[in-house]
Every structure is written in C-alpha cells, then in structure tokens.
Design a protein around this motif. Structure first.
Motif, mmCIF file in Angstrom:
data_model
loop_
_atom_site.group_PDB
_atom_site.id
_atom_site.type_symbol
_atom_site.label_atom_id
_atom_site.label_comp_id
_atom_site.label_asym_id
_atom_site.label_seq_id
_atom_site.Cartn_x
_atom_site.Cartn_y
_atom_site.Cartn_z
ATOM 1 N N LEU A 61 -5.481 9.370 -7.538
ATOM 2 C CA LEU A 61 -4.341 9.472 -6.619
ATOM 3 C C LEU A 61 -4.410 8.409 -5.530
ATOM 4 C CD1 LEU A 61 -4.039 13.346 -6.253
ATOM 5 C CD2 LEU A 61 -2.447 11.802 -7.431
ATOM 6 N N THR A 62 -5.609 8.116 -5.060
ATOM 7 C CA THR A 62 -5.773 7.071 -4.041
ATOM 8 C C THR A 62 -5.305 5.723 -4.587
ATOM 9 O OG1 THR A 62 -7.603 8.246 -2.992
ATOM 10 C CG2 THR A 62 -7.458 5.890 -2.563
ATOM 11 N N ARG A 63 -5.704 5.403 -5.841
ATOM 12 C CA ARG A 63 -5.250 4.155 -6.473
ATOM 13 C C ARG A 63 -3.730 4.153 -6.631
ATOM 14 N NH1 ARG A 63 -9.852 4.980 -9.558
ATOM 15 N NH2 ARG A 63 -8.667 5.960 -11.219
ATOM 16 N N ALA A 64 -3.180 5.291 -7.045
ATOM 17 C CA ALA A 64 -1.731 5.365 -7.270
ATOM 18 C C ALA A 64 -0.962 5.154 -5.970
ATOM 19 C CB ALA A 64 -1.363 6.703 -7.894
ATOM 20 N N PHE A 65 -1.414 5.780 -4.912
ATOM 21 C CA PHE A 65 -0.692 5.648 -3.639
ATOM 22 C C PHE A 65 -0.905 4.287 -2.987
ATOM 23 C CE2 PHE A 65 -0.646 10.373 -3.776
ATOM 24 C CZ PHE A 65 0.730 10.529 -3.712
ATOM 25 N N ALA A 66 -1.942 3.569 -3.407
ATOM 26 C CA ALA A 66 -2.193 2.233 -2.859
ATOM 27 C C ALA A 66 -1.398 1.155 -3.587
ATOM 28 C CB ALA A 66 -3.687 1.916 -2.931
ATOM 29 N N ALA A 67 -0.826 1.506 -4.731
ATOM 30 C CA ALA A 67 -0.066 0.523 -5.509
ATOM 31 C C ALA A 67 1.204 0.137 -4.759
ATOM 32 C CB ALA A 67 0.294 1.115 -6.875
ATOM 33 N N GLU B 252 5.009 -0.547 -3.886
ATOM 34 C CA GLU B 252 6.196 0.263 -4.189
ATOM 35 C C GLU B 252 6.947 -0.246 -5.423
ATOM 36 O OE1 GLU B 252 8.236 3.651 -3.217
ATOM 37 O OE2 GLU B 252 6.601 2.868 -2.022
ATOM 38 N N ASP B 253 7.001 -1.562 -5.608
ATOM 39 C CA ASP B 253 7.758 -2.105 -6.742
ATOM 40 C C ASP B 253 7.053 -1.929 -8.089
ATOM 41 O OD1 ASP B 253 5.746 -3.956 -6.403
ATOM 42 O OD2 ASP B 253 7.077 -5.695 -6.270
ATOM 43 N N SER B 254 5.820 -1.413 -8.078
ATOM 44 C CA SER B 254 5.119 -1.173 -9.341
ATOM 45 C C SER B 254 5.459 0.192 -9.935
ATOM 46 C CB SER B 254 3.609 -1.295 -9.149
ATOM 47 O OG SER B 254 3.131 -0.233 -8.348
#
Length: 85
Positions: free
Chosen positions: A59-65, A67-69
């Motif tokens: 989840l940390t990786r996902a939220f750090a991605a 926005e346009d990804s």
C-alpha cells in the motif's frame, strides 16, 4: 467451534531437554500442551504480523506512485480483472 486436534509428537535429545526445562516446577509452563499452544499462538501472531507488513509495504508503494500512473476502473472492470487472475 472447531473440533480439537490431537497431536502426538516425540522430541528427544537437546530439543526434549529444552522442552523439559520449560515445563513443570522450574519452567514457565505447567505442561507440554500449554507450552505447545503458546508456541502455536506466537507463530500465528508472527505470521499475521508478516502478512500485515507485506500489505502495508504494498500500500505504501501504491500510494507513493504518481497520480498519472493510476487507471480509473469501475467495479465491473475490477471484477472482470479478478476473474481472469
């Protein structure tokens, strides 16, 4: 409630001595069953903590991605994707 499971385990040598030292008057447990139940509980807690840490890292990786990804998906698209997997 689930039916209890009976385990029969033979332990000898150094492991048997270690268990014996932890059970009875001089040990932290009254009997071997209590000791084994505690070990299983601790292993279950460790396993759950590892699963939580993996989820947290993902989840940390996902939220750090950026926005346009992200791809906008509706519920039907998510369900269809999960059926394929």
């Amino acid at each position: 409630m689930n039916k209890p499971i009976t385990l029969n385990v033979r332990i000898s040598g150094a492991l048997g001595e270690f268990v014996a030292a932890n059970v009875g008057d001089q040990g932290a447990y009254e009997n071997v069953s209590e000791y084994v139940r505690d070990l299983i509980r601790r292993d279950k807690e460790r396993s759950e903590a590892e699963q939580f840490q993996r989820l947290k890292a993902e989840l940390t990786r996902a939220f750090a991605a950026p926005e346009d990804s992200y791809d906008a998906l509706d519920a039907e698209a998510v369900i269809a994707r999960n059926r394929r997997a």
